[in-house]
Design a protein around this motif. Structure first.
Motif, mmCIF file in Angstrom:
data_model
loop_
_atom_site.group_PDB
_atom_site.id
_atom_site.type_symbol
_atom_site.label_atom_id
_atom_site.label_comp_id
_atom_site.label_asym_id
_atom_site.label_seq_id
_atom_site.Cartn_x
_atom_site.Cartn_y
_atom_site.Cartn_z
ATOM 1 N N LEU A 25 0.829 -1.199 0.000
ATOM 2 C CA LEU A 25 0.000 0.000 0.000
ATOM 3 C C LEU A 25 0.867 1.254 0.000
ATOM 4 N N ALA A 26 1.966 1.231 0.733
ATOM 5 C CA ALA A 26 2.896 2.364 0.713
ATOM 6 C C ALA A 26 3.444 2.567 -0.692
ATOM 7 N N ALA A 27 3.714 1.462 -1.400
ATOM 8 C CA ALA A 27 4.200 1.559 -2.780
ATOM 9 C C ALA A 27 3.131 2.145 -3.700
ATOM 10 N N VAL A 28 1.880 1.797 -3.469
ATOM 11 C CA VAL A 28 0.786 2.351 -4.271
ATOM 12 C C VAL A 28 0.690 3.859 -4.029
ATOM 13 N N THR A 29 0.737 4.257 -2.780
ATOM 14 C CA THR A 29 0.671 5.680 -2.445
ATOM 15 C C THR A 29 1.799 6.449 -3.121
ATOM 16 N N ALA A 30 3.005 5.904 -3.042
ATOM 17 C CA ALA A 30 4.156 6.557 -3.673
ATOM 18 C C ALA A 30 3.987 6.613 -5.184
ATOM 19 N N ALA A 31 3.434 5.565 -5.772
ATOM 20 C CA ALA A 31 3.224 5.540 -7.224
ATOM 21 C C ALA A 31 2.230 6.616 -7.646
ATOM 22 N N VAL A 32 1.187 6.799 -6.867
ATOM 23 C CA VAL A 32 0.202 7.844 -7.167
ATOM 24 C C VAL A 32 0.856 9.212 -7.026
ATOM 25 N N ASP A 40 0.037 0.614 -13.735
ATOM 26 C CA ASP A 40 0.938 0.233 -12.649
ATOM 27 C C ASP A 40 0.272 0.384 -11.287
ATOM 28 N N VAL A 41 -0.429 1.485 -11.100
ATOM 29 C CA VAL A 41 -1.091 1.745 -9.826
ATOM 30 C C VAL A 41 -2.169 0.692 -9.563
ATOM 31 N N VAL A 42 -2.979 0.404 -10.555
ATOM 32 C CA VAL A 42 -4.059 -0.571 -10.370
ATOM 33 C C VAL A 42 -3.490 -1.967 -10.124
ATOM 34 N N THR A 43 -2.416 -2.319 -10.804
ATOM 35 C CA THR A 43 -1.786 -3.621 -10.590
ATOM 36 C C THR A 43 -1.293 -3.749 -9.152
ATOM 37 N N GLN A 44 -0.646 -2.697 -8.660
ATOM 38 C CA GLN A 44 -0.161 -2.710 -7.281
ATOM 39 C C GLN A 44 -1.317 -2.722 -6.283
ATOM 40 N N LEU A 45 -2.359 -1.984 -6.589
ATOM 41 C CA LEU A 45 -3.527 -1.942 -5.710
ATOM 42 C C LEU A 45 -4.203 -3.306 -5.644
ATOM 43 N N ALA A 46 -4.256 -4.006 -6.759
ATOM 44 C CA ALA A 46 -4.832 -5.358 -6.779
ATOM 45 C C ALA A 46 -4.026 -6.296 -5.890
ATOM 46 N N ALA A 47 -2.702 -6.136 -5.890
ATOM 47 C CA ALA A 47 -1.855 -6.965 -5.038
ATOM 48 C C ALA A 47 -2.145 -6.698 -3.558
#
Length: 89
Positions: A25-32, A40-47
């Motif tokens: 989730l921290a990686a998703v936040t940073a990606a956004v 990329d964001v949706v793929t990470q969010l799905a994980a």
């Protein structure tokens, strides 16, 4: 392995999954924040979502085992377990 050891192993498994999800989730936040691509964001969010769901399934499975064995601090009815399980679906 004793029941206590099995419960502790299951608890560690859940904590590890949740920590992994927290990192994802921290990686998703940073990606956004960096403006990365939607894909990329949706793929990470799905994980993240999958990791949290799996933790929930492990928690419910352990509750089911305890319930069937007549153990556990709080007994859940079959209906309550089913409702919890379906809430993750």
């Amino acid at each position: 392995m004793t029941d206590v050891q099995a419960q502790e192993a299951a608890r560690r498994k859940v904590v590890n999954r949740l920590r992994r999800a927290q990192g994802q989730l921290a990686a998703v936040t940073a990606a956004v924040e960096r403006g990365e691509s939607c894909r990329d964001v949706v793929t990470q969010l799905a994980a993240v979502s999958k990791a949290i769901d799996r933790a929930g399934y492990v928690i419910i499975a352990n509750s089911m085992r305890e319930c069937v064995a007549g153990e556990g601090e709080t007994e859940l009815t079959a209906e309550e377990l089913e409702k919890l399980f379906l809430s993750l679906a």
